[in-house]
Design a protein around this motif. Structure first.
Motif, mmCIF file in Angstrom:
data_model
loop_
_atom_site.group_PDB
_atom_site.id
_atom_site.type_symbol
_atom_site.label_atom_id
_atom_site.label_comp_id
_atom_site.label_asym_id
_atom_site.label_seq_id
_atom_site.Cartn_x
_atom_site.Cartn_y
_atom_site.Cartn_z
ATOM 1 N N PRO A 11 52.636 110.791 63.274
ATOM 2 C CA PRO A 11 51.255 111.238 63.508
ATOM 3 C C PRO A 11 51.191 112.762 63.623
ATOM 4 O O PRO A 11 52.121 113.384 64.111
ATOM 5 C CB PRO A 11 50.893 110.576 64.834
ATOM 6 C CG PRO A 11 52.190 110.321 65.519
ATOM 7 C CD PRO A 11 53.237 110.165 64.451
ATOM 8 N N TYR A 13 49.927 115.918 65.518
ATOM 9 C CA TYR A 13 49.563 116.154 66.920
ATOM 10 C C TYR A 13 48.055 116.316 67.063
ATOM 11 O O TYR A 13 47.423 117.056 66.320
ATOM 12 C CB TYR A 13 50.275 117.409 67.451
ATOM 13 C CG TYR A 13 49.991 117.688 68.912
ATOM 14 C CD1 TYR A 13 50.670 117.009 69.915
ATOM 15 C CD2 TYR A 13 49.029 118.625 69.293
ATOM 16 C CE1 TYR A 13 50.404 117.252 71.252
ATOM 17 C CE2 TYR A 13 48.751 118.876 70.632
ATOM 18 C CZ TYR A 13 49.445 118.187 71.603
ATOM 19 O OH TYR A 13 49.173 118.436 72.933
ATOM 20 N N GLN A 14 47.459 115.561 68.002
ATOM 21 C CA GLN A 14 46.013 115.623 68.222
ATOM 22 C C GLN A 14 45.722 116.533 69.407
ATOM 23 O O GLN A 14 45.868 116.123 70.548
ATOM 24 C CB GLN A 14 45.448 114.226 68.486
ATOM 25 C CG GLN A 14 45.549 113.272 67.297
ATOM 26 C CD GLN A 14 44.763 113.742 66.087
ATOM 27 O OE1 GLN A 14 43.740 114.404 66.207
ATOM 28 N NE2 GLN A 14 45.259 113.436 64.890
ATOM 29 N N LYS A 17 39.785 118.843 71.530
ATOM 30 C CA LYS A 17 38.796 119.306 70.540
ATOM 31 C C LYS A 17 38.397 120.750 70.795
ATOM 32 O O LYS A 17 38.138 121.115 71.936
ATOM 33 C CB LYS A 17 37.543 118.421 70.622
ATOM 34 C CG LYS A 17 37.710 117.078 69.949
ATOM 35 C CD LYS A 17 36.339 116.556 69.529
ATOM 36 C CE LYS A 17 36.510 115.387 68.574
ATOM 37 N NZ LYS A 17 35.426 115.322 67.602
ATOM 38 N N GLN A 313 38.432 106.123 76.569
ATOM 39 C CA GLN A 313 37.943 106.623 75.284
ATOM 40 C C GLN A 313 36.408 106.709 75.289
ATOM 41 O O GLN A 313 35.834 107.698 74.828
ATOM 42 C CB GLN A 313 38.429 105.678 74.160
ATOM 43 C CG GLN A 313 38.302 106.224 72.762
ATOM 44 C CD GLN A 313 39.268 107.391 72.499
ATOM 45 O OE1 GLN A 313 40.408 107.359 72.932
ATOM 46 N NE2 GLN A 313 38.785 108.405 71.802
ATOM 47 N N ARG A 327 40.552 114.774 78.071
ATOM 48 C CA ARG A 327 41.591 114.159 77.244
ATOM 49 C C ARG A 327 41.720 112.672 77.535
ATOM 50 O O ARG A 327 42.021 112.302 78.664
ATOM 51 C CB ARG A 327 42.918 114.862 77.549
ATOM 52 C CG ARG A 327 43.951 114.766 76.451
ATOM 53 C CD ARG A 327 43.440 115.448 75.193
ATOM 54 N NE ARG A 327 44.475 115.406 74.171
ATOM 55 C CZ ARG A 327 45.373 116.365 74.001
ATOM 56 N NH1 ARG A 327 45.369 117.434 74.761
ATOM 57 N NH2 ARG A 327 46.283 116.244 73.064
#
Ligand SMILES: *Cc1c(COP(=O)(O)O)cnc(C)c1O
Length: 365
Positions: A11, A13-14, A17, A313, A327
């Motif tokens: 994946p 890295y997220q 935002k 979420q 987060r």
């Protein structure tokens, strides 16, 4: 073209935002980011001055070994300058350690949950990550010790742990270091160490001479407020640091970063102020969470992981639409969000909006 098989499903890295993106997406003029554990007070003004002074040197390569900064930091910490290596953030030190020490099939042990960068770099080296569940949000050092085999090369201990914020004590660390075989490197990630006020927190630098397999990671990104410049460091025995140095790119930290770090290091008053303000912020948030009946892990860094008793979420999305970025997305803790400690005004706003969001959730079920 065929990429390496072990990276195909890796994946990306997220990160938290970016503020600008959230403003655009939701048509908001005010957005607060409490998602990446950044310093809400910025950085020392001396660091900014140091960068301005460097503007006339932009055509010149940096000192690849950051020798002046190494010397100052070494004397500040009471180690030799040969015991320090700088990186493009301590993230890069993690990558360099895995590059230097992990062969395909080697085992490396880390907590579940912890900082995701350990595992992603181990994956790149085709090493096997053994993820040991946290016990009540805290590193389970006995279980991690039990996971050690002849193939184990590195154990990662994140202290305070990101995302839970919990710490292990000096006694717990000592017991672990005494029992772990000498062929195993123990990497102690102390990205948030400067925030910690708990007297049982390890004075890890003192342990370096005693345990040659210990490597400590720290950074200028968090309390020093220089995340944009990308500069962090590793501290260990000189021969280990030498090995890591051999796999480092020649100019991995820039001149502005080195200059700003030097100036920031000299301004310990800024650091002390941030530590005190952060501690007040933690106390405020914990008191408010108590009042709201929300459980949280005892926080020792500049962030708190709190159980919002519903989908983390969903709460993240609702907060986002109201201009607060936090987060979510912790696989083992789906009902938690991690919030960074902001300024008193930001913290107050967070509580105000979170209460609203949780009230809305309750009224829709
Ligand atoms: C933020 C962080 C780092 C490193 O940050 P850099 O900006 O790359 O120095 C390392 N470890 C943990 C646990 C962190 O949270």
């Amino acid at each position: 073209m065929k990429p390496k098989a072990n990276i195909v499903d890796l994946p990306v890295y997220q990160p938290g935002k970016p503020i600008e993106q959230v403003k655009r997406e939701f048509g908001l003029s005010e957005v607060i980011k409490l998602a990446s554990n950044e310093n809400p007070y910025g950085c020392s003004p001396h660091a900014k001055e140091a960068i301005v002074a460097e503007l006339s040197n932009l055509s010149m390569y940096p000192d690849g070994s950051a020798s002046e900064l190494s010397e100052e930091l070494a004397s500040f910490m009471g180690v030799k300058k040969e015991q320090i290596i700088f990186g493009c953030g301590s993230d890069e030190i993690i990558a360099l350690i895995t590059r230097a020490y992990l062969e395909p099939g080697d085992e490396t042990i880390m907590a579940d949950q912890t900082f995701s960068v350990y595992k992603s770099n181990a994956d790149i080296e085709k090493a096997v990550s053994i993820e040991v569940p946290l016990a009540d949000g805290t590193h389970d050092l006995d279980a991690m010790l039990n996971a050690v085999t002849d193939r184990t090369k590195i154990v990662w201990i994140c202290n305070p742990n990101n995302p839970t914020g919990t710490i292990i004590s000096e006694n717990e660390l000592l017991r672990f270091m005494e029992s772990v075989p000498k062929h195993v490197m123990v990497v102690l990630d102390e990205a948030y160490s400067e925030f910690v006020l708990d007297p049982t927190y390890p004075k890890s630098l003192k342990l370096l001479d005693q345990y040659h397999n210990l490597v400590i990671l720290r950074t200028f990104s968090k309390i020093y407020g220089l995340a944009a410049l990308r500069i962090g460091y590793g501290i260990g025995q000189a021969d280990v640091i030498q090995m890591i140095n051999q796999v480092r790119e020649p100019f991995n930290t820039g001149r502005p970063a080195q200059a700003a770090a030097k100036a920031a290091l000299r301004d310990q008053k800024f650091v002390d102020d941030c530590r005190q303000r952060n501690a007040k912020g933690i106390m405020y948030l914990q008191k408010e969470f108590d009042r709201m009946g929300l459980r949280y892990f005892p926080a020792h860094g500049n962030f708190i992981m709190v159980d919002v008793l519903t989908s983390g979420q969903d709460v993240f999305q609702s907060l986002l639409s109201k201009g607060i970025i936090v987060r979510p997305g912790f696989a083992r803790y789906p009902s938690y969000i991690r919030v960074s400690v902001g300024t008193p005004e930001q913290n107050k706003m967070l509580i105000h909006v979170l209460e609203q969001v949780l009230r809305d959730v309750k009224s829709t079920v």
